[in-house]
Design an enzyme around this catalytic site. Structure first.
Site, PDB file in Angstrom:
ATOM      1  N   ASP A  21      -4.262  -4.377 -12.638  1.00 59.25           N
ATOM      2  CA  ASP A  21      -2.844  -4.773 -12.561  1.00 59.25           C
ATOM      3  C   ASP A  21      -2.466  -5.551 -13.819  1.00 59.25           C
ATOM      4  OD1 ASP A  21      -2.450  -3.591 -10.072  1.00 59.25           O
ATOM      5  OD2 ASP A  21      -3.239  -5.335  -9.025  1.00 59.25           O
ATOM      6  N   LYS A  43      -8.661   1.064 -10.144  1.00 54.50           N
ATOM      7  CA  LYS A  43      -7.411   1.384  -9.452  1.00 54.50           C
ATOM      8  C   LYS A  43      -6.241   1.152 -10.399  1.00 54.50           C
ATOM      9  CE  LYS A  43      -5.253  -1.326  -6.351  1.00 54.50           C
ATOM     10  NZ  LYS A  43      -3.847  -1.280  -6.747  1.00 54.50           N
ATOM     11  N   ASP A  70      -3.089   4.440  -7.158  1.00 54.73           N
ATOM     12  CA  ASP A  70      -2.485   3.713  -6.026  1.00 54.73           C
ATOM     13  C   ASP A  70      -0.961   3.683  -6.188  1.00 54.73           C
ATOM     14  OD1 ASP A  70      -2.002   1.933  -3.922  1.00 54.73           O
ATOM     15  OD2 ASP A  70      -2.547   0.167  -5.125  1.00 54.73           O
ATOM     16  N   LYS A  72       1.077   4.733  -3.681  1.00 54.95           N
ATOM     17  CA  LYS A  72       1.633   4.509  -2.328  1.00 54.95           C
ATOM     18  C   LYS A  72       2.904   5.327  -2.112  1.00 54.95           C
ATOM     19  CE  LYS A  72       0.033  -0.309  -1.970  1.00 54.95           C
ATOM     20  NZ  LYS A  72      -0.313  -0.591  -3.382  1.00 54.95           N
ATOM     21  N   PHE A  73       2.765   6.653  -2.198  1.00 60.98           N
ATOM     22  CA  PHE A  73       3.953   7.512  -2.051  1.00 60.98           C
ATOM     23  C   PHE A  73       4.561   7.373  -0.658  1.00 60.98           C
ATOM     24  CE2 PHE A  73       1.640  10.465  -5.192  1.00 60.98           C
ATOM     25  CZ  PHE A  73       2.358   9.989  -6.281  1.00 60.98           C
ATOM     26  N   ASP A  75       8.093   9.187   0.929  1.00 64.61           N
ATOM     27  CA  ASP A  75       9.316   9.928   0.638  1.00 64.61           C
ATOM     28  C   ASP A  75       9.449  11.070   1.640  1.00 64.61           C
ATOM     29  OD1 ASP A  75      11.560  11.021  -0.878  1.00 64.61           O
ATOM     30  OD2 ASP A  75      10.722   9.980  -2.614  1.00 64.61           O
ATOM     31  N   ILE A  76      10.398  11.951   1.431  1.00 63.96           N
ATOM     32  CA  ILE A  76      10.536  13.086   2.348  1.00 63.96           C
ATOM     33  C   ILE A  76       9.349  14.036   2.142  1.00 63.96           C
ATOM     34  CG2 ILE A  76      13.062  12.905   2.497  1.00 63.96           C
ATOM     35  CD1 ILE A  76      13.199  15.316   0.546  1.00 63.96           C
ATOM     36  N   ASN A  78       8.822  17.176   1.519  1.00 63.32           N
ATOM     37  CA  ASN A  78       8.806  18.104   0.386  1.00 63.32           C
ATOM     38  C   ASN A  78       8.456  17.384  -0.922  1.00 63.32           C
ATOM     39  OD1 ASN A  78       9.424  20.725  -0.823  1.00 63.32           O
ATOM     40  ND2 ASN A  78      11.185  19.656  -1.724  1.00 63.32           N
ATOM     41  N   THR A  79       9.032  16.206  -1.095  1.00 59.57           N
ATOM     42  CA  THR A  79       8.755  15.419  -2.311  1.00 59.57           C
ATOM     43  C   THR A  79       7.314  14.934  -2.313  1.00 59.57           C
ATOM     44  OG1 THR A  79      11.060  14.748  -2.370  1.00 59.57           O
ATOM     45  CG2 THR A  79       9.527  13.388  -3.636  1.00 59.57           C
ATOM     46  N   THR A 129      -1.373  -5.691   2.941  1.00 58.65           N
ATOM     47  CA  THR A 129      -2.152  -6.905   3.248  1.00 58.65           C
ATOM     48  C   THR A 129      -1.384  -8.187   2.897  1.00 58.65           C
ATOM     49  OG1 THR A 129      -3.270  -6.506   1.137  1.00 58.65           O
ATOM     50  CG2 THR A 129      -4.479  -5.938   3.127  1.00 58.65           C
ATOM     51  N   ARG A 190     -10.793 -12.123  -1.426  1.00 63.50           N
ATOM     52  CA  ARG A 190     -10.800 -13.370  -2.182  1.00 63.50           C
ATOM     53  C   ARG A 190     -12.207 -13.946  -2.171  1.00 63.50           C
ATOM     54  NH1 ARG A 190      -7.368 -11.271  -4.032  1.00 63.50           N
ATOM     55  NH2 ARG A 190      -5.155 -11.775  -4.222  1.00 63.50           N
ATOM     56  N   GLN A 199      -1.170 -12.674  -1.183  1.00 65.07           N
ATOM     57  CA  GLN A 199      -1.921 -11.971  -0.147  1.00 65.07           C
ATOM     58  C   GLN A 199      -1.908 -12.798   1.133  1.00 65.07           C
ATOM     59  OE1 GLN A 199      -2.677  -9.002  -0.146  1.00 65.07           O
ATOM     60  NE2 GLN A 199      -3.547  -8.268  -2.060  1.00 65.07           N
ATOM     61  N   ARG A 220      -7.021  -9.725  -9.001  1.00 67.01           N
ATOM     62  CA  ARG A 220      -7.012 -10.998  -9.721  1.00 67.01           C
ATOM     63  C   ARG A 220      -8.323 -11.784  -9.668  1.00 67.01           C
ATOM     64  NH1 ARG A 220      -1.347 -12.269  -7.009  1.00 67.01           N
ATOM     65  NH2 ARG A 220      -2.361 -10.866  -5.521  1.00 67.01           N
TER      66      ARG A 220
HETATM   67  O1  C5P Z   1      -5.009  -9.173  -7.185  1.00 70.53           O
HETATM   68  P1  C5P Z   1      -5.347  -8.645  -5.820  1.00 70.53           P
HETATM   69  O2  C5P Z   1      -6.810  -8.696  -5.492  1.00 70.53           O
HETATM   70  O3  C5P Z   1      -4.466  -9.245  -4.740  1.00 70.53           O
HETATM   71  O4  C5P Z   1      -4.977  -7.076  -5.925  1.00 70.53           O
HETATM   72  C1  C5P Z   1      -4.905  -6.251  -4.799  1.00 70.53           C
HETATM   73  C2  C5P Z   1      -4.465  -4.892  -5.237  1.00 70.53           C
HETATM   74  O5  C5P Z   1      -4.450  -4.027  -4.089  1.00 70.53           O
HETATM   75  C3  C5P Z   1      -3.071  -4.805  -5.841  1.00 70.53           C
HETATM   76  O6  C5P Z   1      -3.138  -3.839  -6.888  1.00 70.53           O
HETATM   77  C4  C5P Z   1      -2.179  -4.309  -4.731  1.00 70.53           C
HETATM   78  O7  C5P Z   1      -1.120  -3.522  -5.208  1.00 70.53           O
HETATM   79  C5  C5P Z   1      -3.158  -3.459  -3.922  1.00 70.53           C
HETATM   80  N1  C5P Z   1      -2.857  -3.297  -2.496  1.00 70.53           N
HETATM   81  C6  C5P Z   1      -2.709  -4.367  -1.645  1.00 70.53           C
HETATM   82  N2  C5P Z   1      -2.416  -4.164  -0.309  1.00 70.53           N
HETATM   83  C7  C5P Z   1      -2.320  -2.924   0.167  1.00 70.53           C
HETATM   84  C8  C5P Z   1      -2.499  -1.833  -0.688  1.00 70.53           C
HETATM   85  C9  C5P Z   1      -2.799  -2.059  -2.022  1.00 70.53           C
HETATM   86  O8  C5P Z   1      -2.854  -5.509  -2.062  1.00 70.53           O
HETATM   87  N3  C5P Z   1      -2.110  -2.726   1.459  1.00 70.53           N
END
Ligand code: C5P
Length: 247
Positions: A21, A43, A70, A72-73, A75-76, A78-79, A129, A190, A199, A220
């Site tokens: 990220d 990711k 990642d 996270k689509f 949408d409808i 077809n898309t 999460t 964490r 989170q 992170r």
């Molecule tokens: O920095 P951190 O450990 O919180 O990163 C978690 C990663 O997981 C982020 O890229 C976030 O977009 C992704 N994610 C999430 N919760 C979800 C799906 C993906 O935190 N349910």
């Protein structure tokens, strides 16, 4: 293998997916060069993908990394079919959609993968999460976090997906209502069990694995640490995945 980890003995596949990220491609590439495909998967989410684009994803794949795209689509149908097909064509290891897009959308995502020559794992986000019970009530879901997670996990399983993205706190419960082999990909990791960011439903790596999580998404705690590689190796070592390492 990256010369930085010569002398490192691995005895199991790493379950860690490092979340890249970053606000720019240079920072992401700097980190990637310090890691190794044997230490982790990578990711790429919405921010880096929007900055760096599909070519960057292909570069990671060519470098030998398993890449979780990642996006996270949601949408409808077809898309979603077209988006999943395009994502599969990038050669990535895993893609995902939001389970709350519903059965028709999930089935189209599955069909896109079935019809692609390269078949990434297809997972669905149950509940982010970062969300808690109060957040769910605000969007009209009043029968509780666990009920909603079980409902969306079962739906994803029935639609033929490979697994869900969820908190490790829910991994055991999800496998009980689906199947032991149904994958749980768990962000919200964490290194100490205290909360000081966005989170909400968090666990330590060790607890996540004990709960049955298949893959741990860590952003992170690794990327913002002083030495991401050392942090990652320490986590692998604590999990018993790394026999020996010399930094
Ligand atoms: O920095 P951190 O450990 O919180 O990163 C978690 C990663 O997981 C982020 O890229 C976030 O977009 C992704 N994610 C999430 N919760 C979800 C799906 C993906 O935190 N349910």
């Amino acid at each position: 293998m990256n010369p930085l980890i010569t002398n490192t003995a691995f005895f199991a596949a790493s379950p860690i997916i490092v979340a890249l990220d970053f606000h720019n491609t240079t920072e992401a590439i700097n980190l990637v060069h310090r890691l190794d495909p044997e230490m982790c998967k990578l990711k790429v989410g919405k921010e880096l993908f929007t900055i760096a684009g599909p070519k960057f994803i292909e570069q990671l794949v060519v470098s030998g990394y398993d890449v979780f795209l990642d996006l996270k689509f949601h949408d409808i149908p077809n898309t979603i079919y077209g988006a999943c097909r395009a994502a599969a064509n990038l050669g990535v290891w895993m893609i995902n959609v939001h389970a709350s897009g519903g059965m028709k959308m999930l089935l189209e995502a599955k069909r896109a993968i079935s019809e692609s020559s390269h078949k990434p794992l297809l997972t669905a986000v149950t509940i982010l999460t970062s969300m808690n019970e109060e957040d769910l009530k605000q969007i009209g879901i009043s029968d509780g976090m666990d009920e909603q997670i079980k409902r969306l996990a079962k739906l994803s399983y029935q639609c033929g997906l490979d697994g869900v993205v969820c908190s490790a706190l829910e991994a055991k419960m999800i496998k009980e209502v689906t199947n032991k082999a149904f994958l749980t990909v768990t962000p919200g990791i964490r290194l100490v069990n205290s909360l000081n960011d966005d989170q909400s439903r968090i666990t330590t790596p060790d607890t996540a694995i004990k709960n049955g999580a298949d893959y741990l998404v860590i952003g992170r705690p690794v990327t913002a640490s002083e030495s991401p590689k050392t942090t990652l190796l320490n986590i692998l070592s604590q999990l018993g995945i790394l026999q020996d390492h010399h930094n």
